[in-house]
Enzyme design. Structure first.
Site, short mmCIF file in Angstrom:
data_model
loop_
_atom_site.label_atom_id
_atom_site.label_comp_id
_atom_site.label_asym_id
_atom_site.label_seq_id
_atom_site.Cartn_x
_atom_site.Cartn_y
_atom_site.Cartn_z
N ASN A 8 46.71 50.69 50.07
CA ASN A 8 46.05 49.83 49.45
C ASN A 8 45.99 48.47 50.35
OD1 ASN A 8 45.57 47.13 47.99
ND2 ASN A 8 46.01 48.54 46.04
N HIS A 11 45.93 43.23 50.02
CA HIS A 11 46.66 41.92 50.50
C HIS A 11 46.44 41.26 51.86
CE1 HIS A 11 48.25 41.37 46.50
NE2 HIS A 11 48.80 42.69 46.63
N HIS A 44 41.45 47.16 45.22
CA HIS A 44 41.10 46.78 43.81
C HIS A 44 40.14 45.53 43.85
CE1 HIS A 44 43.22 45.41 39.89
NE2 HIS A 44 41.93 45.42 39.68
N ARG A 46 39.05 42.88 41.60
CA ARG A 46 39.45 42.11 40.59
C ARG A 46 38.36 41.47 40.27
NH1 ARG A 46 45.47 42.34 39.80
NH2 ARG A 46 45.06 41.26 38.13
N ARG A 50 40.09 37.53 43.58
CA ARG A 50 41.07 36.78 44.30
C ARG A 50 41.50 37.43 45.45
NH1 ARG A 50 46.27 38.12 40.46
NH2 ARG A 50 44.80 37.57 39.01
N GLU A 74 39.84 50.87 42.74
CA GLU A 74 40.56 50.44 41.55
C GLU A 74 39.93 49.10 41.00
OE1 GLU A 74 45.09 50.96 43.16
OE2 GLU A 74 44.57 48.82 42.54
N THR A 105 49.03 44.17 38.93
CA THR A 105 48.71 44.76 37.62
C THR A 105 50.09 45.09 37.12
OG1 THR A 105 46.92 45.90 38.99
CG2 THR A 105 47.32 46.91 36.95
N GLU A 155 47.46 58.14 37.09
CA GLU A 155 48.37 57.68 38.22
C GLU A 155 49.64 56.94 37.56
OE1 GLU A 155 46.85 55.59 41.78
OE2 GLU A 155 48.37 54.11 41.72
N HIS A 198 52.98 51.51 42.68
CA HIS A 198 53.01 50.18 42.36
C HIS A 198 54.50 49.96 42.57
CE1 HIS A 198 51.68 46.45 40.24
NE2 HIS A 198 53.24 46.26 40.35
N1 PXP Z 1 48.41 51.70 42.21
C1 PXP Z 1 47.65 50.90 41.37
C2 PXP Z 1 46.88 51.48 40.12
C3 PXP Z 1 47.74 49.47 41.43
O1 PXP Z 1 46.89 48.55 40.61
C4 PXP Z 1 48.34 48.82 42.44
C5 PXP Z 1 48.54 47.43 42.76
O2 PXP Z 1 47.38 46.87 43.20
C6 PXP Z 1 49.13 49.95 43.47
C7 PXP Z 1 49.00 51.39 43.23
C8 PXP Z 1 49.62 49.57 44.66
O3 PXP Z 1 51.04 48.60 44.28
P1 PXP Z 1 51.68 47.92 45.35
O4 PXP Z 1 50.89 46.86 46.12
O5 PXP Z 1 52.98 47.23 44.70
O6 PXP Z 1 52.17 48.90 46.45
#
Ligand code: PXP
Length: 248
Positions: A8, A11, A44, A46, A50, A74, A105, A155, A198
């Site tokens: 992901n 960030h 994601h 959003r 952001r 996402e 999330t 998930e 997550h």
């Molecule tokens: N899976 C989903 C569905 C999420 O919403 C997120 C956070 O955006 C993640 C995985 C990844 O989480 P993290 O950034 O904490 O590794």
């Protein structure tokens, strides 16, 4: 069975947006992540934009299509997001709960309570060719409701487990891991493909990755943070090795 890693890159966009302008570019991070062993890219979009922007999704869709690799989009269950997904037709869509005031999330989707609006959205996305995943707590009612809503994937939310490990709450961590194990087995019995994500870091990845029904982990924040110290390819390589070690 090998466990896929979805990286992901949200960030990277968070850091870019702290200043505005074009860098660091999440698309460059996606290219590096794929070269470093990621099986796919997760982003994601959003509602408040952001981090990832609409233009990032356009560019990521193009990149992943060209490379023949999966994009996992996402998004919240809103009509706006549905139209965006129907336009881009990503390989996968993961429906997540979203409240603007939360930093990330926080909890899983209430599929059991939202069947009447989630099931039609699942149907539209599947009709456009996307694989639909629902981000839920490892709760039997939510798992059953996800199968009933027609999702192909769930998930499982690993946040409660990862937080408990980091905060040294061993008993809660054990219970949360048991729930993830039971949830993965239940979901697989119902014919669902099972993913998890997550809050995963190098410490928590191994017990999660050892759950045999899991097919994919989605990991973001920790990897992007580690990339500051190790570089993105090394951070991903170390995660990949930990996942592989858990499956030996
Ligand atoms: N899976 C989903 C569905 C999420 O919403 C997120 C956070 O955006 C993640 C995985 C990844 O989480 P993290 O950034 O904490 O590794």
């Amino acid at each position: 069975m090998t466990l896929r890693l979805g990286v992901n890159i949200d960030h990277v966009a968070t850091i870019r947006n702290a200043r505005g302008g074009g860098y660091p570019d999440p698309v460059r991070a996606a290219i590096m992540a794929l070269e470093a062993g990621a099986d796919g890219i997760t982003a994601h979009l959003r509602e408040d934009r952001r981090h990832i922007s609409d233009n990032d999704i356009v560019r990521l869709s193009r990149l992943l299509r060209e490379q023949g690799r999966p994009l996992n989009l996402e998004m919240a269950c809103t009509q706006e997001m549905l139209s965006i997904a129907l336009e881009h037709k990503p390989h996968a869509v993961c429906l997540v709960p979203e409240r603007r005031e939360e930093r990330t999330t926080e909890g899983g989707l209430d599929v059991a309570g939202g069947h009447n609006w989630i099931a039609p959205m699942v149907g539209s996305l599947k009709g456009a060719g996307s694989r639909v995943s629902l981000f839920i707590a490892a709760d039997p009612a939510q798992i059953a409701a996800s199968a009933h809503a027609g999702a192909q994937v769930v998930e499982l939310h690993t946040g409660a487990f990862c937080d408990a490990v980091r905060e040294g709450r061993a008993k809660e961590a054990g219970l949360a891991l048991d729930a993830l194990r039971a949830g993965a087995a239940h979901a697989a019995d119902l014919g669902l493909e099972v993913h998890a994500g997550h809050g995963i870091d190098y410490e928590t990845v191994e017990p999660v990755a050892a759950i045999p029904q899991l097919m994919e982990l989605n990991i973001g924040h920790f990897l992007i943070g580690e990339a500051i110290f190790l570089g993105l390819p090394a951070a991903i390589g170390r995660m990949r090795s930990a996942m592989d070690a858990a499956r030996l």
